[in-house]
Scaffold this motif. Structure first.
Motif, PDB file in Angstrom:
ATOM      1  N   UNK A  27      -8.767 111.113  52.409  1.00  0.00           N
ATOM      2  CA  UNK A  27      -8.841 109.892  51.604  1.00  0.00           C
ATOM      3  C   UNK A  27      -8.774 110.127  50.084  1.00  0.00           C
ATOM      4  N   UNK A  28      -9.411 111.162  49.540  1.00  0.00           N
ATOM      5  CA  UNK A  28      -9.297 111.371  48.085  1.00  0.00           C
ATOM      6  C   UNK A  28      -7.863 111.649  47.612  1.00  0.00           C
ATOM      7  N   UNK A  29      -6.984 112.076  48.519  1.00  0.00           N
ATOM      8  CA  UNK A  29      -5.595 112.351  48.149  1.00  0.00           C
ATOM      9  C   UNK A  29      -4.679 111.154  48.356  1.00  0.00           C
ATOM     10  N   UNK A  30      -5.213 110.094  48.975  1.00  0.00           N
ATOM     11  CA  UNK A  30      -4.376 108.947  49.319  1.00  0.00           C
ATOM     12  C   UNK A  30      -3.848 108.239  48.069  1.00  0.00           C
ATOM     13  N   UNK A  31      -2.546 108.097  47.999  1.00  0.00           N
ATOM     14  CA  UNK A  31      -1.849 107.444  46.892  1.00  0.00           C
ATOM     15  C   UNK A  31      -2.215 108.033  45.534  1.00  0.00           C
ATOM     16  N   UNK A  32      -2.422 109.335  45.537  1.00  0.00           N
ATOM     17  CA  UNK A  32      -2.662 110.083  44.315  1.00  0.00           C
ATOM     18  C   UNK A  32      -1.540 111.107  44.140  1.00  0.00           C
ATOM     19  N   UNK A  33      -1.272 111.542  42.900  1.00  0.00           N
ATOM     20  CA  UNK A  33      -0.264 112.593  42.709  1.00  0.00           C
ATOM     21  C   UNK A  33      -0.657 113.839  43.501  1.00  0.00           C
ATOM     22  N   UNK A  34       0.293 114.388  44.232  1.00  0.00           N
ATOM     23  CA  UNK A  34      -0.009 115.538  45.076  1.00  0.00           C
ATOM     24  C   UNK A  34       1.231 116.422  45.185  1.00  0.00           C
ATOM     25  N   UNK A  35       1.014 117.722  45.133  1.00  0.00           N
ATOM     26  CA  UNK A  35       2.133 118.664  45.263  1.00  0.00           C
ATOM     27  C   UNK A  35       2.633 118.663  46.698  1.00  0.00           C
ATOM     28  N   UNK A  36       3.953 118.715  46.842  1.00  0.00           N
ATOM     29  CA  UNK A  36       4.577 118.673  48.161  1.00  0.00           C
ATOM     30  C   UNK A  36       5.455 119.899  48.334  1.00  0.00           C
ATOM     31  N   UNK A  37       5.224 120.630  49.410  1.00  0.00           N
ATOM     32  CA  UNK A  37       6.053 121.773  49.757  1.00  0.00           C
ATOM     33  C   UNK A  37       6.943 121.405  50.939  1.00  0.00           C
TER      34      UNK A  37
END
Length: 308
Positions: A27-37
């Motif tokens: 939940x803390x990562x939901x719709x937040x900027x996040x690195x994607x590999x």
């Protein structure tokens, strides 16, 4: 550490604990900027799939809980592989099924948690943390959505059915693609893009009747089996075989989930056909088949005349 011979009630409670833990990380990562590999698997129809720190942290946290609580149990996860898969109990984990939905802000992903006994799924959880929806399926005890019992009903005929698949691109060219197209031609409406959530919709009689997919990993479908079947639905591979750890290689990641037995029989009659004609053959024109023959005859006649 708990007992070496846990009851079903104990295992269900622990599965819910794993799902609760997963929520606190995702939940803390939901719709937040996040690195994607990108993970590349060149032998699959869709060669690239995304992975994030949320996927990895969630799985590693669940794995630690399992190791601390049931150190003799096996674990089979999407991100960190498998250990002790020959154990009596094996936990199969997909921390975020539908990572593409997750990274694009679409709340149709889910955490999948399955408990297998002797290779057979007996407990399954589909947890959608954003919508606060959790399906728990237990073989022999039914399926619940947030504690309330759900039942799969669905229509009686394929021609009236709503059919889901994550994407039409998951089917390999040839047999898989042709059989899926045959299903599309029969059902009332093919729909796409729900990942594991489609199976939850079928189990809950929310309007979808059938899911047909291919190229799935063990972690993609094990949790879905108890949810669908606990609700009264039917789920198997395309040949009608049970979806188990032992059958995974033979099933080749091809699954079909139906709201009822009647729909399942109709779907299997198409998906399990042993004899089928490739579209490439069906679509050949006379220029592909007859023209070479006509040219050959013409050349033969010309040569005969020249010799005479």
């Amino acid at each position: 550490m708990t007992s070496s011979n846990p009851s079903t009630t104990e295992l269900v409670s622990f599965a819910n604990t794993l799902a609760d833990k997963a929520r606190t990380i995702i939940l803390p990562y939901w719709r937040q900027p996040i690195a994607i590999e990108s993970k590349l698997e060149n032998d699959r129809p869709i060669t690239e799939s995304p992975v994030t720190i949320a996927d990895r942290l969630t799985e590693s946290s669940m794995r630690r809980l399992i190791e601390d609580t049931y150190p003799t149990h096996g674990i089979y996860g999407e991100e960190y592989g498998h250990v002790r898969v020959d154990a009596e109990y094996v936990w199969v984990l997909d921390p975020i099924d539908g990572t593409k939905s997750f990274i694009t802000g679409k709340p149709l992903f889910g955490t999948l948690i399955a408990c297998l006994r002797n290779g057979v799924p007996i407990i399954g959880i589909i947890d959608q943390c954003v919508l606060d929806e959790r399906w728990v399926g237990v073989v022999g005890s039914g399926t619940t959505l947030n504690g309330r019992s759900v039942r799969a009903t669905g229509c009686e005929d394929l021609k009236d059915s709503m059919m889901y698949a994550t994407t039409p691109h998951m089917f390999r060219k040839g047999e898989e693609e042709d059989k899926f197209q045959a299903m599309c031609d029969i059902v009332k409406r093919p729909l796409y893009g729900a990942d594991c959530y489609a199976y939850a919709i079928v189990a809950s009689s929310f309007g979808a009747d059938i899911v047909v997919e291919a190229d799935l990993g063990l972690y993609d479908y094990c949790a879905l089996v108890p949810v669908v079947e606990g609700a009264g639905g039917v789920m198997s591979d395309w040949s009608g075989r049970k979806l188990t750890l032992k059958n995974h290689k033979a099933s080749r990641g091809r699954v079909v989930a139906c709201a009822n037995e009647r729909l399942h029989r109709q779907a299997i009659s198409i998906l399990a056909k042993k004899t089928w004609i490739k579209k490439s053959i069906q679509s050949r024109t006379w220029t592909d088949t007859l023209l070479p023959i006509v040219i050959g005859i013409g050349l033969g006649m010309a040569l005969s005349k020249s010799r005479s």
